[in-house]
Design an enzyme around this catalytic site. Structure first.
Site, PDB file in Angstrom:
ATOM      1  N   TYR A 296      41.284 -77.659  60.385  1.00 35.43           N
ATOM      2  CA  TYR A 296      41.717 -78.628  59.244  1.00 35.43           C
ATOM      3  C   TYR A 296      40.950 -80.047  59.173  1.00 35.43           C
ATOM      4  CZ  TYR A 296      44.102 -81.058  55.592  1.00 35.43           C
ATOM      5  OH  TYR A 296      44.560 -81.781  54.534  1.00 35.43           O
ATOM      6  N   HIS A 297      40.993 -80.351  60.489  1.00 36.31           N
ATOM      7  CA  HIS A 297      40.433 -81.846  60.693  1.00 36.31           C
ATOM      8  C   HIS A 297      38.795 -81.805  61.089  1.00 36.31           C
ATOM      9  CE1 HIS A 297      44.112 -83.917  60.503  1.00 36.31           C
ATOM     10  NE2 HIS A 297      44.642 -83.124  61.103  1.00 36.31           N
TER      11      HIS A 297
END
Length: 398
Positions: A296-297
């Site tokens: 996600y990051h």
């Protein structure tokens, strides 16, 4: 439990004698040595005849067997005692008998006696139906090819109640929610002879069974923890209110965490890669991110390969919270136990890019024109599997 397995269990429970065994290639005749009907071992001879066969003589009788509650055969029970033979068989099923096909090998044959000339027969074909039958009569797969102990078995629900009480006896106070969820899963799986493989075959149904079981477990725990308090006068209104709030708050917090724990177990058994409570923008924490927070990051990881799932027991007023929990993910999913919401709410959810996921048996409670927009748990799991199949391995580890 399917209609056919439910009927088989009921009929066996109310019969005089009953027998079960797995169908073999010898029964179907697909191995080239068809022996004309189902073999019955000597230990179950009383199912066929009042007295055992005598070596040196053949004996037979004709009976009616009603199969699957739908059709009947006029079949023959026979003991072959002449020559070198010494065996019992059921023969004469007619040329259209549907259970002598290659695909029937491994199915469970059940024969139950009601009178000396009237019997019922069932062939259970799915793993779930067979497991349900075994669980109800407390059988293992190694205990077939013999009479079913109709009177001496412990019914699954009785066994479940005993297991729940045994679990509660281990604790002096409420265990953590994870331990409660795992305890409910273990108790249900043991009582109903359910393997974790059912999480793959039927995740929607097993999830509801686990949640129902945990509710019963929690009630047992409450009775133990608060039992003494109920037996003695409460000294003041303040103490009464304090205890009442304690009970209510624990119930509310348990329900939400319970759902998350059971979903996580199903995702794990289906070999999905996921992470719970990933910290996203503004310190938001969605319940589940697939594959994980690292992806996600990672700005290089394609956003369309990310999936977010919220989990809420009810969603009429709280579904909008999901929309703000993961900015990188446009299409969001929400699992709920809510049994129906209005057309207007569903229209708004669809327009906002939110897809509801509900247990399969709950889909019917939603407006018919929106049911095609709703996923059941099994289809959601399959969607995640397909997305993760082509991802490089280094993305699938935390």
């Amino acid at each position: 439990m399917s209609e056919i397995s439910n009927s088989a269990i009921e009929k066996v429970q109310n019969s005089k004698l009953a027998f079960c065994r797995f169908i073999t290639t010898n029964d179907t005749g697909k191995n080239g040595s068809h022996q004309a009907g189902f073999y019955i071992p000597k230990c179950a001879a009383s199912l066929l005849f009042d007295t055992p066969g005598e070596k040196g003589k053949n004996k037979d009788k004709y009976v009616e067997i009603k199969w699957q509650d739908t059709f009947s055969t006029n079949s023959r029970f026979i003991y072959y005692g002449q020559g070198t033979r010494n065996e019992y068989r059921i023969t004469r099923f007619g040329k259209d008998f549907p259970f002598f096909e290659e695909d029937n090998v491994g199915d469970l044959l059940i024969i139950a006696q009601y009178t000396s000339e009237n019997y019922v027969g069932y062939v259970l074909q799915s793993d779930e139906d067979i497991e349900q039958f075994f669980a109800y009569f407390n059988l293992s797969p190694t205990e077939t090819n013999q009479l079913v102990d109709i009177k001496g078995f412990e019914q699954p629900d009785e066994k479940l109640e005993r297991l729940l009480r045994a679990f509660v006896d281990k604790f002096e106070n409420f265990p953590e929610t994870m331990r409660m969820a795992c305890g409910a899963q273990e108790c249900y799986n043991e009582a109903y002879a359910t393997s974790n493989n059912r999480c793959i075959r039927d995740p929607d149904e097993i999830l509801l069974k686990w949640i129902e079981t945990e509710y019963r477990l929690f009630k047992c725990m409450e009775e133990k923890i608060y039992g003494d308090m109920l037996c003695h006068p409460i000294s003041s209104i303040d103490i009464f209110i304090q205890k009442a709030n304690e009970v209510l708050n624990r119930r509310k917090s348990r329900a939400g965490k319970s759902l998350e724990h059971h979903l996580a177990k199903i995702f794990t058994e289906n070999s999905l890669v996921f992470q719970e409570q990933v910290v996203t923008e503004e310190n938001k924490k969605p319940d589940f991110v697939f594959p994980n927070g690292k992806c996600y990051h990672d700005i290089l990881f394609p956003a369309n390969e990310l999936i977010m799932l919220g989990a809420k027991t009810t969603c009429k007023d709280r579904w909008r919270q999901i929309l703000t929990e993961a900015d990188r993910i446009a299409a969001k999913f929400l699992f709920t136990l809510q049994q129906g919401v209005s057309k207007n709410q569903l229209k708004e959810m669809v327009a906002s890019g939110l897809t509801l996921v509900v247990p399969d048996s709950y889909v019917k409670y939603f407006p018919i024109e929106y049911q095609c927009t709703i996923k059941n748990l099994r289809s959601f799991v399959q969607m995640v599997k397909e997305k993760q199949m082509h991802l490089p391995n280094h993305y699938l580890v935390l």
